[in-house]
Design an enzyme around this catalytic site. Structure first.
Site, PDB file in Angstrom:
ATOM      1  N   LYS A 122       0.828  -1.212   0.000  1.00 25.33           N
ATOM      2  CA  LYS A 122       0.000   0.000   0.000  1.00 25.33           C
ATOM      3  C   LYS A 122       0.866   1.267   0.000  1.00 25.33           C
ATOM      4  CE  LYS A 122      -2.597  -1.489   3.430  1.00 25.33           C
ATOM      5  NZ  LYS A 122      -3.429  -1.445   4.606  1.00 25.33           N
ATOM      6  N   LYS A 180     -14.455 -24.877   0.111  1.00 27.51           N
ATOM      7  CA  LYS A 180     -14.206 -25.203   1.508  1.00 27.51           C
ATOM      8  C   LYS A 180     -15.057 -24.304   2.406  1.00 27.51           C
ATOM      9  CE  LYS A 180     -10.774 -24.743   5.051  1.00 27.51           C
ATOM     10  NZ  LYS A 180      -9.590 -24.298   5.616  1.00 27.51           N
ATOM     11  N   LYS A 201     -15.214 -19.006   7.140  1.00 26.86           N
ATOM     12  CA  LYS A 201     -15.756 -17.685   7.458  1.00 26.86           C
ATOM     13  C   LYS A 201     -15.428 -16.701   6.347  1.00 26.86           C
ATOM     14  CE  LYS A 201     -13.845 -17.399  11.674  1.00 26.86           C
ATOM     15  NZ  LYS A 201     -13.657 -18.762  12.192  1.00 26.86           N
TER      16      LYS A 201
HETATM   17  P1  ADP Z   1     -12.213 -20.288   8.850  1.00 31.26           P
HETATM   18  O1  ADP Z   1     -11.646 -20.776   7.545  1.00 31.26           O
HETATM   19  O2  ADP Z   1     -13.699 -20.358   8.868  1.00 31.26           O
HETATM   20  O3  ADP Z   1     -11.676 -18.939   9.259  1.00 31.26           O
HETATM   21  P2  ADP Z   1     -10.416 -21.220  10.834  1.00 31.26           P
HETATM   22  O4  ADP Z   1      -9.253 -20.906   9.978  1.00 31.26           O
HETATM   23  O5  ADP Z   1     -10.697 -20.367  12.018  1.00 31.26           O
HETATM   24  O6  ADP Z   1     -11.736 -21.305   9.941  1.00 31.26           O
HETATM   25  O7  ADP Z   1     -10.305 -22.739  11.264  1.00 31.26           O
HETATM   26  C1  ADP Z   1     -10.155 -23.196  12.560  1.00 31.26           C
HETATM   27  C2  ADP Z   1      -9.927 -24.698  12.527  1.00 31.26           C
HETATM   28  O8  ADP Z   1     -11.022 -25.361  11.860  1.00 31.26           O
HETATM   29  C3  ADP Z   1      -8.664 -25.104  11.758  1.00 31.26           C
HETATM   30  O9  ADP Z   1      -8.020 -26.132  12.496  1.00 31.26           O
HETATM   31  C4  ADP Z   1      -9.164 -25.641  10.436  1.00 31.26           C
HETATM   32  O10 ADP Z   1      -8.343 -26.663   9.947  1.00 31.26           O
HETATM   33  C5  ADP Z   1     -10.548 -26.168  10.778  1.00 31.26           C
HETATM   34  N1  ADP Z   1     -11.443 -25.972   9.616  1.00 31.26           N
HETATM   35  C6  ADP Z   1     -11.937 -24.778   9.196  1.00 31.26           C
HETATM   36  N2  ADP Z   1     -12.729 -24.941   8.115  1.00 31.26           N
HETATM   37  C7  ADP Z   1     -12.720 -26.273   7.826  1.00 31.26           C
HETATM   38  C8  ADP Z   1     -13.362 -27.069   6.799  1.00 31.26           C
HETATM   39  N3  ADP Z   1     -14.149 -26.530   5.893  1.00 31.26           N
HETATM   40  N4  ADP Z   1     -13.136 -28.399   6.811  1.00 31.26           N
HETATM   41  C9  ADP Z   1     -12.341 -28.966   7.756  1.00 31.26           C
HETATM   42  N5  ADP Z   1     -11.720 -28.267   8.737  1.00 31.26           N
HETATM   43  C10 ADP Z   1     -11.895 -26.933   8.779  1.00 31.26           C
END
Ligand code: ADP
Ligand code: TRP
Length: 332
Positions: A119, A200, A203
């Site tokens: 940026k 996948k 959030k």
């Molecule tokens: P997001 O992608 O919603 O921000 P996070 O990164 O906070 O989720 O994920 C927290 C935990 O949940 C991690 O250990 C991640 O591997 C698991 N996780 C998140 N989404 C999935 C998914 N769609 N399938 C399997 N595991 C997931």
């Protein structure tokens, strides 16, 4: 059973079924083979959540989520990071054994610097010391409890390696194994849970099914799952369908075989598959949702459980800190 596992949970936002299958369930299974400890990393959350009510809400909600999902506070230790002042004393000690250059290499910090440079801003614009020293606080969380294994997703492996480096630097200086060297335990490959749009569930994609949505909304969300334009008559391939991928997570083997049969035979519309998914999902999620709501309606009970966990955790933490204070010459 003597090896210790420790899981840190950042209280940010509501959990979805991807988190439930990908992180919560596998972490809870560790209690079968380790002395398992789980804590809510509330001071880590302060880096990103700077609204008071939101932080309170997030802490309670994540505590209720894990309890509802099956964490048994009588079998494992469950506490809040902020209830363990020894964490912050250890963090101060560890600072003096942490190379600044090591922190410069942390992914999260590097990414923030990179974003600033792109940026055209000052490299450190908007970066506070909480973010910069995040790995030291995390090392303190881990090392305070003589942790052997830390179950983490790939994004957190570097942080555990930094905890190893810091512990080794301290041990080396005093020529003594004062701190246990922790190992990252990369979660065994859990199938990626697909979201409403087939990508996948995440959030960041806004395609999640939150773990605790009320029944009516759950049905609505399921009805929103994106499908192709195959007609009712056409036979369908269950293995290429995200409705079926989700169904498998909740249905018995027999139910799965039956629905797969319906797919292949033709004459089944997507609405029917979605209704079948709703039925099995709601069956598993209802008791979890009810437990969650009961905890959320009774914050005093939540606080009591966490305070009890903190007592148990502090008894361990005090010993570690005393051992270190004596070894480094702060206490004699
Ligand atoms: P997001 O992608 O919603 O921000 P996070 O990164 O906070 O989720 O994920 C927290 C935990 O949940 C991690 O250990 C991640 O591997 C698991 N996780 C998140 N989404 C999935 C998914 N769609 N399938 C399997 N595991 C997931
Ligand atoms: N950094 C972890 C995350 O973002 C949370 C965390 C803090 C943690 N302290 C920890 C995880 C100690 C494991 C061990 O998800």
């Amino acid at each position: 059973m003597s090896k210790v596992s420790l899981t840190g949970i950042k209280p940010t936002g509501d959990v979805h079924i991807g988190n439930y299958f990908g992180a919560i369930k596998p972490a809870l299974r560790l209690a079968e083979t380790y002395e398992a400890r789980y804590f809510i990393a509330d001071y880590h959350a302060l880096n990103t959540v700077k609204n008071r009510d939101e932080l309170v809400q997030n802490i309670r909600s994540v505590a209720a989520s894990w309890l509802a999902a099956g964490l048994d506070p009588n079998r494992v230790i469950f506490y809040r990071q902020s209830s363990i002042p020894e964490t912050f004393e250890l963090s101060t000690i560890l600072m003096c054994f942490t190379a600044k250059g090591l922190m410069n290499r942390a992914h999260a910090y590097k990414a923030a610097v990179q974003a600033n440079l792109e940026k055209g801003e000052d490299p450190d614009a908007g970066i506070n010391m909480g973010l910069y020293t995040y790995p030291v606080l995390m090392a303190a969380d881990i090392l305070l409890f003589d942790t052997h294994v830390v179950p983490v997703g790939k994004d957190q492996v570097q942080h555990v390696e930094m905890a190893q480096d810091i512990a080794q630097a301290l041990n080396y200086n005093y020529k003594k194994d004062l701190l246990v060297i922790p190992q990252a335990l990369i979660q065994e490959e859990v199938a990626v849970v697909p979201g409403l749009d087939g990508r996948k569930m995440s959030k960041s994609y806004n395609n999640t099914i939150p773990l605790f949505v009320p029944e009516k909304q759950l049905r609505k969300l399921i009805m929103r799952i994106v499908t192709n334009s195959q007609t009712v008559e056409e036979p369908k391939d269950p293995d290429k369908c995200q409705i079926f991928a989700l169904y498998k997570l909740f249905a018995t083997a027999e139910e799965q075989a039956q629905l797969a049969q319906r797919y292949r035979a033709g004459g089944m519309g997507w609405g029917e598959a979605k209704e079948a998914l709703f039925q099995v999902m709601n069956r598993e999620l209802t008791p979890i949702r009810e437990r969650y709501e009961a905890y959320m309606a009774n914050p005093a009970e939540l606080d009591r459980i966490l305070a009890e966990g903190a007592e148990k955790a502090r008894a361990i933490a005090r010993q570690t800190i005393q051992r270190l204070r004596r070894a480094i010459g702060i206490e004699w």
